[in-house]
Design an enzyme around this catalytic site. Structure first.
Site, PDB file in Angstrom:
ATOM      1  N   GLU A 363       0.833  -1.222   0.000  1.00 40.30           N
ATOM      2  CA  GLU A 363       0.000   0.000   0.000  1.00 40.30           C
ATOM      3  C   GLU A 363       0.865   1.268   0.000  1.00 40.30           C
ATOM      4  O   GLU A 363       0.542   2.262   0.641  1.00 40.30           O
ATOM      5  CB  GLU A 363      -1.033  -0.037   1.128  1.00 40.30           C
ATOM      6  CG  GLU A 363      -1.996  -1.210   0.913  1.00 40.30           C
ATOM      7  CD  GLU A 363      -3.292  -1.145   1.682  1.00 40.30           C
ATOM      8  OE1 GLU A 363      -3.721  -0.045   2.044  1.00 40.30           O
ATOM      9  OE2 GLU A 363      -3.886  -2.215   1.891  1.00 40.30           O
TER      10      GLU A 363
HETATM   11  N1  COS Z   1      -6.063  11.652  -3.730  1.00 41.60           N
HETATM   12  C1  COS Z   1      -6.629  12.091  -4.874  1.00 41.60           C
HETATM   13  N2  COS Z   1      -5.941  12.267  -6.010  1.00 41.60           N
HETATM   14  C2  COS Z   1      -4.628  12.001  -5.987  1.00 41.60           C
HETATM   15  C3  COS Z   1      -3.958  11.549  -4.840  1.00 41.60           C
HETATM   16  C4  COS Z   1      -4.742  11.382  -3.670  1.00 41.60           C
HETATM   17  N3  COS Z   1      -4.210  10.936  -2.533  1.00 41.60           N
HETATM   18  N4  COS Z   1      -2.653  11.384  -5.134  1.00 41.60           N
HETATM   19  C5  COS Z   1      -2.504  11.713  -6.444  1.00 41.60           C
HETATM   20  N5  COS Z   1      -3.698  12.085  -6.934  1.00 41.60           N
HETATM   21  C6  COS Z   1      -3.988  12.536  -8.300  1.00 41.60           C
HETATM   22  C7  COS Z   1      -3.254  13.839  -8.622  1.00 41.60           C
HETATM   23  O1  COS Z   1      -3.981  14.964  -8.186  1.00 41.60           O
HETATM   24  C8  COS Z   1      -3.156  13.765 -10.127  1.00 41.60           C
HETATM   25  O2  COS Z   1      -4.384  14.140 -10.723  1.00 41.60           O
HETATM   26  P1  COS Z   1      -4.516  15.502 -11.601  1.00 41.60           P
HETATM   27  O3  COS Z   1      -3.565  15.343 -12.748  1.00 41.60           O
HETATM   28  O4  COS Z   1      -5.952  15.540 -11.992  1.00 41.60           O
HETATM   29  O5  COS Z   1      -4.122  16.614 -10.680  1.00 41.60           O
HETATM   30  C9  COS Z   1      -3.004  12.278 -10.393  1.00 41.60           C
HETATM   31  O6  COS Z   1      -3.507  11.617  -9.248  1.00 41.60           O
HETATM   32  C10 COS Z   1      -1.577  11.885 -10.634  1.00 41.60           C
HETATM   33  O7  COS Z   1      -0.828  12.303  -9.524  1.00 41.60           O
HETATM   34  P2  COS Z   1       0.734  12.579  -9.575  1.00 41.60           P
HETATM   35  O8  COS Z   1       1.070  13.455 -10.742  1.00 41.60           O
HETATM   36  O9  COS Z   1       1.168  13.032  -8.228  1.00 41.60           O
HETATM   37  O10 COS Z   1       1.275  11.111  -9.927  1.00 41.60           O
HETATM   38  P3  COS Z   1       2.678  10.456  -9.794  1.00 41.60           P
HETATM   39  O11 COS Z   1       2.884   9.571 -10.948  1.00 41.60           O
HETATM   40  O12 COS Z   1       3.722  11.495  -9.491  1.00 41.60           O
HETATM   41  O13 COS Z   1       2.502   9.463  -8.537  1.00 41.60           O
HETATM   42  C11 COS Z   1       2.355   8.718  -6.299  1.00 41.60           C
HETATM   43  C12 COS Z   1       2.051   9.826  -7.299  1.00 41.60           C
HETATM   44  C13 COS Z   1       3.819   8.347  -6.271  1.00 41.60           C
HETATM   45  C14 COS Z   1       1.963   9.290  -4.955  1.00 41.60           C
HETATM   46  C15 COS Z   1       1.463   7.493  -6.665  1.00 41.60           C
HETATM   47  O14 COS Z   1       1.847   6.919  -7.883  1.00 41.60           O
HETATM   48  C16 COS Z   1       1.492   6.413  -5.603  1.00 41.60           C
HETATM   49  O15 COS Z   1       0.868   6.533  -4.559  1.00 41.60           O
HETATM   50  N6  COS Z   1       2.212   5.302  -5.887  1.00 41.60           N
HETATM   51  C17 COS Z   1       2.217   4.140  -5.004  1.00 41.60           C
HETATM   52  C18 COS Z   1       1.131   3.211  -5.354  1.00 41.60           C
HETATM   53  C19 COS Z   1       0.969   2.153  -4.340  1.00 41.60           C
HETATM   54  O16 COS Z   1       0.631   2.423  -3.191  1.00 41.60           O
HETATM   55  N7  COS Z   1       1.190   0.909  -4.754  1.00 41.60           N
HETATM   56  C20 COS Z   1       0.953  -0.189  -3.935  1.00 41.60           C
HETATM   57  C21 COS Z   1      -0.222  -0.895  -4.496  1.00 41.60           C
HETATM   58  S1  COS Z   1      -1.374  -1.475  -3.381  1.00 41.60           S
HETATM   59  S2  COS Z   1      -0.489  -2.948  -2.483  1.00 41.60           S
END
Ligand code: COS
Length: 380
Positions: A363
């Site tokens: 996660e």
């Molecule tokens: N709530 C709502 N929207 C979110 C959000 C959140 N917590 N985090 C990101 N977003 C949205 C952003 O606002 C963006 O949307 P807009 O373009 O409309 O503004 C979109 O998602 C993409 O966000 P961002 O540009 O920040 O994406 P990145 O590729 O930089 O990635 C991270 C952001 C690294 C935070 C994300 O990819 C992540 O959480 N990765 C880990 C995934 C994970 O937990 N994997 C395990 C799987 S489950 S075991």
């Protein structure tokens, strides 16, 4: 400020504690060894309300707050982190996701069965080449009018074979990048859906983790969650709450190991006295207790933020980052306090040490939590 739990919170915590001691403790070593978890135990958790704690009562949920949920997660995780990950995925990712973003038909058809334990859910985002980099989804969902056709592979899916309903994230329009991603409800018996081999894991071995294959799986359009292109936001919002559940799991693993180490140190004698009378051990216990209390405050604050309708992306990420490190540090020290006995299965702490590691990975790894935290504090 008020740090006191309500009577209802205490009741829920105690119910989870009793269930964990009476129902989860017997057989926990064997389940870890054999990598299995009996269906009857899942059913029992459902009957007692642990699988749909926060979901709306009209769909069979408990209608409880997040504080109640993290209290239960901590207690279950002290004894059996394999059971608590099933509880966490079903509650925070599957039920919460459907309750918050699903439509009326989806809630009636799917959520009402997931809250009671009649059916179990799984959340499918990770792929062989999209773990932390979650926008790089290779699984495709091609729009065919009244249905979508899904193709691809998902990896490391908790409840992989024991689930009945799967929330699957897939790319519909590659050009639109994350805005072209959708989330779908897939039923286990949809044609072309295939469960891959079970992973052989270091920890949380009782829970079943699988890869999943989608070979031209036909998914009705009414099974898409939210508007077209909402899938990535759905995943991110759902995972934000999921991280609070995993933080509570990490806290429970740490607290369970600490309690075992403390009790052991009061019984085991060396150099003519109980080992807790040696400062070398007493100071370890002091450090463990302090770290756990700090983790507990972060977990509670994140849960409180969510219950108050505040943004909890930052507090949830901090809670998971700190609690998972605490789980690692404390379980390693708990094994050390137990000496040679810590290295054998019957004293439980070696299992908790193995279980702790995954909380720094799933996660969102600790490194991902630091991305979320640093972006949040730097944007002001
Ligand atoms: N709530 C709502 N929207 C979110 C959000 C959140 N917590 N985090 C990101 N977003 C949205 C952003 O606002 C963006 O949307 P807009 O373009 O409309 O503004 C979109 O998602 C993409 O966000 P961002 O540009 O920040 O994406 P990145 O590729 O930089 O990635 C991270 C952001 C690294 C935070 C994300 O990819 C992540 O959480 N990765 C880990 C995934 C994970 O937990 N994997 C395990 C799987 S489950 S075991």
């Amino acid at each position: 400020m008020d740090f006191k739990l309500t009577e209802e919170h205490i009741m829920i915590r105690d119910a989870a504690r009793d269930f964990a001691k009476q129902e989860l403790l017997p057989g926990v070593i064997e389940r870890d060894e054999k990598q299995e978890f009996p269906k009857e135990l899942i059913k029992k958790m459902g009957e007692l309300g642990f699988l749909g704690m926060m979901a709306s009562p009209e769909y069979g949920g408990g209608g409880m707050d997040t504080i109640s949920y993290v209290l239960a997660m901590e207690e279950l995780s002290k004894i059996d982190a394999s059971a608590s990950v099933m509880v966490s995925v079903n509650n925070s990712l599957v039920c919460w996701g459907l309750d918050t973003f699903g439509n009326e038909e989806q809630k009636k058809k799917y959520l009402s069965k997931l809250t009671t334990g009649e059916k179990l859910g799984a959340f499918c985002l990770s792929e062989p080449e999209a773990g932390s980099d979650a926008t790089s989804q290779r699984t495709t969902a091609i729009d065919k009018g009244d249905h979508y056709i899904l193709n691809g592979t998902k990896n490391w899916i908790t409840n992989g074979s024991s689930a009945d309903y799967y929330l699957v994230i897939a790319q519909t329009d590659k050009e639109k990048k994350h805005k072209g991603i959708n989330a779908f409800i897939v039923e286990k018996d949809f044609e072309g859906f295939e469960i891959g081999p079970k992973e052989q894991k270091l920890g949380i071995r009782g829970s079943d983790t699988h890869s999943l294959n989608f070979n031209d799986v036909k998914v009705p359009k009414e099974n898409r969650i939210g508007e077209d292109g909402f899938g990535f936001k759905f995943a991110m919002k759902t995972l934000s709450g999921g991280r609070i559940g995993i933080a509570a799991q990490a806290l429970g693993i740490a607290a369970g190991a600490y309690e075992l180490a403390k009790d052991y140190s009061k019984q085991r004698k060396a150099f003519g006295t109980e080992i807790c009378n040696h400062q070398a051990i007493a100071f370890k216990l002091a450090d463990m207790h302090t770290q756990i209390e700090a983790a507990r405050h972060l977990v509670m604050k994140a849960a409180w933020d969510k219950d108050q309708g505040e943004n909890y992306d930052l507090s949830g990420a901090m809670a998971k980052l700190h609690a998972s490190k605490t789980a690692m540090d404390v379980t390693v020290e708990a094994v050390q306090v137990h000496g040679g006995n810590g290295y054998v299965k019957e004293y439980h702490v070696e299992r908790l040490m193995r279980d702790a590691k995954i909380t720094q990975i799933y996660e969102g790894t600790s490194e991902i939590q630091k991305i979320v935290i640093s972006r949040s504090i730097l944007k002001d």
